[in-house]
Scaffold this active site. Structure first.
Site, PDB file in Angstrom:
ATOM      1  N   TYR A  34       3.099   7.902  18.031  1.00 31.80           N
ATOM      2  CA  TYR A  34       3.611   7.938  16.647  1.00 31.80           C
ATOM      3  C   TYR A  34       4.904   8.748  16.577  1.00 31.80           C
ATOM      4  O   TYR A  34       5.902   8.308  16.000  1.00 31.80           O
ATOM      5  CB  TYR A  34       2.526   8.536  15.745  1.00 31.80           C
ATOM      6  CG  TYR A  34       2.857   8.510  14.274  1.00 31.80           C
ATOM      7  CD1 TYR A  34       2.907   7.304  13.577  1.00 31.80           C
ATOM      8  CD2 TYR A  34       3.103   9.683  13.565  1.00 31.80           C
ATOM      9  CE1 TYR A  34       3.205   7.272  12.220  1.00 31.80           C
ATOM     10  CE2 TYR A  34       3.399   9.661  12.213  1.00 31.80           C
ATOM     11  CZ  TYR A  34       3.444   8.449  11.540  1.00 31.80           C
ATOM     12  OH  TYR A  34       3.736   8.426  10.193  1.00 31.80           O
ATOM     13  N   CYS A  69       8.789   0.485   4.949  1.00 32.09           N
ATOM     14  CA  CYS A  69       7.637   1.397   4.867  1.00 32.09           C
ATOM     15  C   CYS A  69       6.503   0.969   5.799  1.00 32.09           C
ATOM     16  O   CYS A  69       5.532   1.724   5.956  1.00 32.09           O
ATOM     17  CB  CYS A  69       7.091   1.466   3.447  1.00 32.09           C
ATOM     18  SG  CYS A  69       8.123   2.418   2.321  1.00 32.09           S
ATOM     19  N   SER A 113       0.830  -1.208   0.000  1.00 30.86           N
ATOM     20  CA  SER A 113       0.000   0.000   0.000  1.00 30.86           C
ATOM     21  C   SER A 113       0.864   1.257   0.000  1.00 30.86           C
ATOM     22  O   SER A 113       2.050   1.206   0.360  1.00 30.86           O
ATOM     23  CB  SER A 113      -0.886  -0.024   1.272  1.00 30.86           C
ATOM     24  OG  SER A 113      -1.667   1.142   1.384  1.00 30.86           O
ATOM     25  N   LEU A 124       3.104   4.417   0.204  1.00 34.86           N
ATOM     26  CA  LEU A 124       4.488   4.736  -0.140  1.00 34.86           C
ATOM     27  C   LEU A 124       5.282   3.476  -0.503  1.00 34.86           C
ATOM     28  O   LEU A 124       6.128   3.498  -1.407  1.00 34.86           O
ATOM     29  CB  LEU A 124       5.168   5.457   1.034  1.00 34.86           C
ATOM     30  CG  LEU A 124       4.468   6.722   1.551  1.00 34.86           C
ATOM     31  CD1 LEU A 124       5.309   7.375   2.639  1.00 34.86           C
ATOM     32  CD2 LEU A 124       4.190   7.690   0.417  1.00 34.86           C
ATOM     33  N   LYS A 149       8.665   7.445  15.591  1.00 30.25           N
ATOM     34  CA  LYS A 149       9.369   7.964  14.414  1.00 30.25           C
ATOM     35  C   LYS A 149      10.663   8.694  14.816  1.00 30.25           C
ATOM     36  O   LYS A 149      11.642   8.684  14.056  1.00 30.25           O
ATOM     37  CB  LYS A 149       8.446   8.879  13.612  1.00 30.25           C
ATOM     38  CG  LYS A 149       7.235   8.135  13.010  1.00 30.25           C
ATOM     39  CD  LYS A 149       7.662   7.016  12.083  1.00 30.25           C
ATOM     40  CE  LYS A 149       6.513   6.436  11.291  1.00 30.25           C
ATOM     41  NZ  LYS A 149       6.938   5.391  10.343  1.00 30.25           N
ATOM     42  N   THR A 169      -2.096   8.797   0.841  1.00 29.21           N
ATOM     43  CA  THR A 169      -2.108   7.323   0.893  1.00 29.21           C
ATOM     44  C   THR A 169      -3.291   6.914   1.765  1.00 29.21           C
ATOM     45  O   THR A 169      -3.900   7.763   2.427  1.00 29.21           O
ATOM     46  CB  THR A 169      -0.821   6.774   1.548  1.00 29.21           C
ATOM     47  OG1 THR A 169      -0.871   7.090   2.943  1.00 29.21           O
ATOM     48  CG2 THR A 169       0.443   7.348   0.924  1.00 29.21           C
ATOM     49  N   SER A 178       8.981  10.331   9.919  1.00 27.43           N
ATOM     50  CA  SER A 178       7.871  11.257   9.650  1.00 27.43           C
ATOM     51  C   SER A 178       8.310  12.615  10.187  1.00 27.43           C
ATOM     52  O   SER A 178       9.146  12.682  11.103  1.00 27.43           O
ATOM     53  CB  SER A 178       6.619  10.805  10.409  1.00 27.43           C
ATOM     54  OG  SER A 178       5.678  11.862  10.483  1.00 27.43           O
ATOM     55  N   ASP A 220       4.808  -9.940   9.255  1.00 27.26           N
ATOM     56  CA  ASP A 220       4.575  -8.960  10.323  1.00 27.26           C
ATOM     57  C   ASP A 220       5.966  -8.539  10.807  1.00 27.26           C
ATOM     58  O   ASP A 220       6.705  -9.364  11.368  1.00 27.26           O
ATOM     59  CB  ASP A 220       3.764  -9.611  11.444  1.00 27.26           C
ATOM     60  CG  ASP A 220       3.522  -8.666  12.614  1.00 27.26           C
ATOM     61  OD1 ASP A 220       4.232  -7.634  12.727  1.00 27.26           O
ATOM     62  OD2 ASP A 220       2.642  -8.973  13.433  1.00 27.26           O
ATOM     63  N   VAL A 221       6.309  -7.269  10.588  1.00 29.41           N
ATOM     64  CA  VAL A 221       7.692  -6.836  10.863  1.00 29.41           C
ATOM     65  C   VAL A 221       8.092  -6.956  12.328  1.00 29.41           C
ATOM     66  O   VAL A 221       9.280  -6.926  12.647  1.00 29.41           O
ATOM     67  CB  VAL A 221       7.941  -5.382  10.379  1.00 29.41           C
ATOM     68  CG1 VAL A 221       7.856  -5.300   8.866  1.00 29.41           C
ATOM     69  CG2 VAL A 221       6.981  -4.392  11.051  1.00 29.41           C
TER      70      VAL A 221
HETATM   71  P1  NAD Z   1      -0.321   2.797   4.310  1.00 31.95           P
HETATM   72  O1  NAD Z   1      -1.270   2.540   5.411  1.00 31.95           O
HETATM   73  O2  NAD Z   1      -0.826   2.992   2.923  1.00 31.95           O
HETATM   74  O3  NAD Z   1       0.793   1.639   4.250  1.00 31.95           O
HETATM   75  C1  NAD Z   1       1.346   1.082   5.397  1.00 31.95           C
HETATM   76  C2  NAD Z   1       1.526  -0.401   5.141  1.00 31.95           C
HETATM   77  O4  NAD Z   1       2.155  -0.966   6.299  1.00 31.95           O
HETATM   78  C3  NAD Z   1       0.195  -1.148   4.940  1.00 31.95           C
HETATM   79  O5  NAD Z   1       0.238  -1.923   3.757  1.00 31.95           O
HETATM   80  C4  NAD Z   1       0.111  -2.045   6.171  1.00 31.95           C
HETATM   81  O6  NAD Z   1      -0.542  -3.276   5.939  1.00 31.95           O
HETATM   82  C5  NAD Z   1       1.578  -2.236   6.498  1.00 31.95           C
HETATM   83  N1  NAD Z   1       1.783  -2.688   7.872  1.00 31.95           N
HETATM   84  C6  NAD Z   1       1.196  -2.223   9.011  1.00 31.95           C
HETATM   85  N2  NAD Z   1       1.603  -2.934  10.074  1.00 31.95           N
HETATM   86  C7  NAD Z   1       2.482  -3.864   9.601  1.00 31.95           C
HETATM   87  C8  NAD Z   1       3.246  -4.895  10.205  1.00 31.95           C
HETATM   88  N3  NAD Z   1       3.192  -5.130  11.531  1.00 31.95           N
HETATM   89  N4  NAD Z   1       4.046  -5.656   9.415  1.00 31.95           N
HETATM   90  C9  NAD Z   1       4.105  -5.435   8.076  1.00 31.95           C
HETATM   91  N5  NAD Z   1       3.384  -4.490   7.440  1.00 31.95           N
HETATM   92  C10 NAD Z   1       2.588  -3.713   8.204  1.00 31.95           C
HETATM   93  O7  NAD Z   1       0.496   4.070   4.785  1.00 31.95           O
HETATM   94  P2  NAD Z   1       1.648   4.931   4.066  1.00 31.95           P
HETATM   95  O8  NAD Z   1       1.212   6.336   4.111  1.00 31.95           O
HETATM   96  O9  NAD Z   1       2.089   4.326   2.802  1.00 31.95           O
HETATM   97  O10 NAD Z   1       2.785   4.774   5.165  1.00 31.95           O
HETATM   98  C11 NAD Z   1       4.057   4.216   4.874  1.00 31.95           C
HETATM   99  C12 NAD Z   1       5.034   4.700   5.924  1.00 31.95           C
HETATM  100  O11 NAD Z   1       5.178   6.125   5.782  1.00 31.95           O
HETATM  101  C13 NAD Z   1       4.580   4.487   7.373  1.00 31.95           C
HETATM  102  O12 NAD Z   1       5.694   4.123   8.155  1.00 31.95           O
HETATM  103  C14 NAD Z   1       4.063   5.837   7.798  1.00 31.95           C
HETATM  104  O13 NAD Z   1       4.143   6.036   9.186  1.00 31.95           O
HETATM  105  C15 NAD Z   1       5.004   6.747   7.038  1.00 31.95           C
HETATM  106  N6  NAD Z   1       4.500   8.106   6.828  1.00 31.95           N
HETATM  107  C16 NAD Z   1       3.385   8.333   6.084  1.00 31.95           C
HETATM  108  C17 NAD Z   1       2.940   9.639   5.915  1.00 31.95           C
HETATM  109  C18 NAD Z   1       1.716   9.961   5.113  1.00 31.95           C
HETATM  110  O14 NAD Z   1       1.320  11.148   5.113  1.00 31.95           O
HETATM  111  N7  NAD Z   1       1.083   9.038   4.425  1.00 31.95           N
HETATM  112  C19 NAD Z   1       3.644  10.699   6.502  1.00 31.95           C
HETATM  113  C20 NAD Z   1       4.784  10.414   7.246  1.00 31.95           C
HETATM  114  C21 NAD Z   1       5.212   9.114   7.402  1.00 31.95           C
END
Ligand code: NAD
Length: 251
Positions: free
Chosen positions: A158, A83, A15, A17, A162, A193, A145, A57-58
């Site tokens: 959070y 990610c 999903s 990023l 981060k 996202t 983040s 699961d990480v």
């Molecule tokens: P997203 O929810 O689209 O993707 C996150 C993915 O992580 C999902 O596919 C989910 O299933 C997976 N995930 C969750 N828990 C997990 C686990 N225990 N093991 C394996 N996979 C797991 O969100 P995104 O926006 O693509 O976020 C990606 C990263 O970027 C995250 O770390 C998020 O904190 C960070 N981030 C996102 C934003 C934003 O604005 N979208 C901003 C700053 C940081």
């Protein structure tokens, strides 16, 4: 550094990023293991792109080992892009009582400890690689983040998780330098996202308005371009790079 034919693991690759990064890597000829807990979209993306999906699961050492083993079946693991992440919000006190401790532990466990778990397993595999002519054996990229530096109300868990990701980047890069493995972190601002699309529209609008230029939400391709730059530029090491359009969060 050429990406073509290199093997990568992208956690959270089903999903947002992570998925954007998977697409960029495959477009550049890499072989990718998508490691996620969302099996259906993960399998679908892997099928579309002719890549591997692994339920991972990480937070679980055994799952991390399975992802590394799946990558090693494709060749020598060269890259890890972490990610996977979750971003539930909770105020410290409120109508429903104090911030649940187990929620804090869960966020730190996935975002911080999960990233570390994947890095140590990946680094172990990478350290056995035949080095590139530059001496490089691999590269690991985490996702923090802007909340790590500018956390908002409700983001205690959070932001802490981060900040931990950003904080471990330099010591790990220094630790692994002799091995030829780099470690970098990207600190995104606000990206369009599922993590953000789940928020009310007015919150999304106010978040987009907080980005002075380019005055839009970030896109997975913006993130993937920075991953490309990091992978292909071996002078980038030990840094946390903000990718946020000079964001200024509303008070
Ligand atoms: P997203 O929810 O689209 O993707 C996150 C993915 O992580 C999902 O596919 C989910 O299933 C997976 N995930 C969750 N828990 C997990 C686990 N225990 N093991 C394996 N996979 C797991 O969100 P995104 O926006 O693509 O976020 C990606 C990263 O970027 C995250 O770390 C998020 O904190 C960070 N981030 C996102 C934003 C934003 O604005 N979208 C901003 C700053 C940081």
């Amino acid at each position: 550094m050429e990406i073509a034919n290199k093997v990568f693991i992208v956690t959270g690759g089903a999903s947002g990023l992570g998925a954007g990064t998977v697409r960029m890597l495959v477009e550049n000829g890499a072989k990718v293991v998508i490691a996620d807990v969302q099996d259906e979209p993960g399998e679908a993306l892997a099928k579309e792109l002719g890549q591997r999906y692994v339920h991972c699961d990480v937070t679980q050492e055994a799952d991390g080992k399975s992802a590394v083993a799946a990558a090693q079946e494709l060749g020598a693991l060269f890259g890890l892009v972490n990610c996977a992440g979750v971003a539930p919000a909770a105020k410290i006190v409120g109508k429903n009582g104090a911030h649940p401790l187990d929620l804090f532990q869960k966020v730190v466990s996935i975002n911080l400890i999960g990233s570390f778990n994947m890095m140590r397993l990946a680094a172990e595999a990478m350290s056995a690689n035949t080095p590139e002519p530059t001496g490089e054996r691999g590269v690991m990229i985490n996702t923090a983040s802007v909340a790590a530096f500018d956390g908002q109300i409700g983001q205690a868990a959070y932001a802490a998780s981060k900040a931990g990701v950003a904080g471990m980047t330099l010591p790990i890069a220094r630790d692994l330098a002799k091995t030829g493995i780099r470690c970098m972190t990207i600190a995104p601002g606000i990206f369009g996202t599922p993590m953000i699309f789940g928020m009310p529209q007015e919150v999304q609008d106010s978040l987009a308005a907080s980005i002075p230029f380019p005055a839009r939400l970030g896109r997975p391709e913006d993130y993937a371009k920075l991953v490309y730059s990091i992978v292909t530029n071996d002078m980038l090491n030990g840094e946390t790079i903000r990718l946020d359009g000079a964001i200024r969060m509303p008070p």
